[in-house]
Design a protein around this motif. Structure first.
Motif, PDB file in Angstrom:
ATOM      1  N   UNK A  85       7.631  -0.312  -9.430  1.00 41.47           N
ATOM      2  CA  UNK A  85       6.375  -0.347  -8.692  1.00 41.47           C
ATOM      3  C   UNK A  85       6.527   0.483  -7.420  1.00 41.47           C
ATOM      4  N   UNK A  86       5.546   1.367  -7.179  1.00 38.59           N
ATOM      5  CA  UNK A  86       5.615   2.212  -5.994  1.00 38.59           C
ATOM      6  C   UNK A  86       4.432   1.994  -5.051  1.00 38.59           C
ATOM      7  N   UNK A  87       3.418   1.316  -5.512  1.00 39.47           N
ATOM      8  CA  UNK A  87       2.247   1.056  -4.693  1.00 39.47           C
ATOM      9  C   UNK A  87       1.359   0.021  -5.336  1.00 39.47           C
ATOM     10  N   UNK A  88       0.274  -0.325  -4.639  1.00 39.78           N
ATOM     11  CA  UNK A  88      -0.717  -1.265  -5.145  1.00 39.78           C
ATOM     12  C   UNK A  88      -2.087  -0.602  -5.048  1.00 39.78           C
ATOM     13  N   UNK A  89      -2.964  -0.926  -5.976  1.00 44.87           N
ATOM     14  CA  UNK A  89      -4.359  -0.486  -5.926  1.00 44.87           C
ATOM     15  C   UNK A  89      -5.185  -1.711  -5.570  1.00 44.87           C
ATOM     16  N   UNK A 106     -14.196   1.351  -5.051  1.00 44.50           N
ATOM     17  CA  UNK A 106     -13.757   1.335  -3.653  1.00 44.50           C
ATOM     18  C   UNK A 106     -12.328   0.818  -3.662  1.00 44.50           C
ATOM     19  N   UNK A 107     -11.357   1.721  -3.632  1.00 50.84           N
ATOM     20  CA  UNK A 107      -9.957   1.328  -3.799  1.00 50.84           C
ATOM     21  C   UNK A 107      -9.090   1.955  -2.718  1.00 50.84           C
ATOM     22  N   UNK A 108      -8.168   1.169  -2.206  1.00 47.42           N
ATOM     23  CA  UNK A 108      -7.100   1.678  -1.346  1.00 47.42           C
ATOM     24  C   UNK A 108      -5.829   1.698  -2.177  1.00 47.42           C
ATOM     25  N   UNK A 109      -5.202   2.863  -2.294  1.00 45.86           N
ATOM     26  CA  UNK A 109      -3.890   2.947  -2.927  1.00 45.86           C
ATOM     27  C   UNK A 109      -2.889   2.825  -1.787  1.00 45.86           C
ATOM     28  N   UNK A 110      -2.176   1.703  -1.773  1.00 46.92           N
ATOM     29  CA  UNK A 110      -1.266   1.366  -0.679  1.00 46.92           C
ATOM     30  C   UNK A 110       0.168   1.574  -1.154  1.00 46.92           C
ATOM     31  N   UNK A 111       0.860   2.563  -0.588  1.00 47.60           N
ATOM     32  CA  UNK A 111       2.218   2.888  -1.009  1.00 47.60           C
ATOM     33  C   UNK A 111       3.208   1.864  -0.462  1.00 47.60           C
ATOM     34  N   UNK A 112       4.086   1.380  -1.333  1.00 52.79           N
ATOM     35  CA  UNK A 112       5.087   0.376  -0.952  1.00 52.79           C
ATOM     36  C   UNK A 112       6.511   0.892  -1.100  1.00 52.79           C
ATOM     37  N   UNK A 113       6.684   2.046  -1.764  1.00 57.17           N
ATOM     38  CA  UNK A 113       8.036   2.587  -1.934  1.00 57.17           C
ATOM     39  C   UNK A 113       8.527   3.164  -0.608  1.00 57.17           C
ATOM     40  N   UNK A 114       9.821   3.338  -0.460  1.00 57.30           N
ATOM     41  CA  UNK A 114      10.406   3.784   0.806  1.00 57.30           C
ATOM     42  C   UNK A 114       9.899   5.148   1.261  1.00 57.30           C
ATOM     43  N   UNK A 115       9.770   6.093   0.327  1.00 54.78           N
ATOM     44  CA  UNK A 115       9.413   7.461   0.699  1.00 54.78           C
ATOM     45  C   UNK A 115       8.046   7.553   1.385  1.00 54.78           C
ATOM     46  N   UNK A 116       7.061   6.804   0.891  1.00 51.38           N
ATOM     47  CA  UNK A 116       5.703   6.913   1.416  1.00 51.38           C
ATOM     48  C   UNK A 116       5.181   5.585   1.976  1.00 51.38           C
ATOM     49  N   UNK A 117       6.048   4.621   2.216  1.00 51.27           N
ATOM     50  CA  UNK A 117       5.643   3.280   2.660  1.00 51.27           C
ATOM     51  C   UNK A 117       4.700   3.363   3.866  1.00 51.27           C
ATOM     52  N   UNK A 118       3.601   2.606   3.767  1.00 46.20           N
ATOM     53  CA  UNK A 118       2.620   2.582   4.836  1.00 46.20           C
ATOM     54  C   UNK A 118       1.525   3.625   4.699  1.00 46.20           C
TER      55      UNK A 118
END
Length: 176
Positions: A85-89, A106-118
């Motif tokens: 898992x690298x993010x959440x929708x 209406x979606x936020x793709x929220x990155x959770x992996x280290x490279x793009x976290x936040x």
């Protein structure tokens, strides 16, 4: 005198903008292929998408005009659910066409992996939900991503028996 002040203000603003762009350098292009793991689950405890209006008898009604769904899908690197898992929708879908063929996304793709976290990508627009490939607008971004463009959704797997769909998202991002 006012005209001179306005011109001076514009020149200062332009100089700040050019300096900011020069400090950032050339944008990088990142192409990502993401896999939304969507479980409607018939409203069960493991569902990642649930209907929050107009839900008769626990059955989901994706084609009912006005139906609203809330989602928190895991997004993985690969097709398989066991992929990292690298993010959440996270967001909403609204069935917005009287005949049920379109949803407003209406979606936020929220990155959770280290490279793009936040970092996030903000997606909004009409999606022809029964078309295999759909294009939806990227309307904003945060963190490492700027100037995102070219986002498409493609349903690549659907198993109605277990309420599971895999939606592939292809996006090109220009960022600094």
């Amino acid at each position: 005198m006012a005209s001179y002040s306005i011109r001076l203000s514009l020149l200062v603003y332009l100089a700040m903008f050019i300096t900011s762009e020069a400090e950032l350098g050339q944008p990088k292009e990142t192409k990502l292929t993401l896999h939304f793991q969507d479980y409607s689950g018939g409203g069960g405890p493991n569902a990642t998408a649930v209907q929050i209006t107009g839900q008769p008898n626990g059955l989901l009604s994706f084609t009912k005009f006005g139906a609203i769904f809330c989602t928190d899908d895991p997004i993985t690197q690969g097709f398989d659910l066991s992929s990292t898992e690298i993010e959440r929708a996270q967001g909403l879908y609204v069935t917005s066409a009287l005949h049920g063929s379109n949803t407003h996304v209406l979606i936020s793709i929220v990155f959770t992996n280290e490279e793009y976290k936040g970092s996030t990508l903000e997606i909004q627009g009409s999606s022809a939900q029964f078309e295999r490939v759909r294009e939806v607008a990227t309307v904003g971004d945060t963190g490492k991503f700027h100037l995102a463009r070219g986002l498409t959704f493609e349903t690549i797997h659907h198993d109605a028996a277990i309420y599971h769909a895999v939606i592939q998202c292809n996006v090109t991002i220009l960022h600094y």
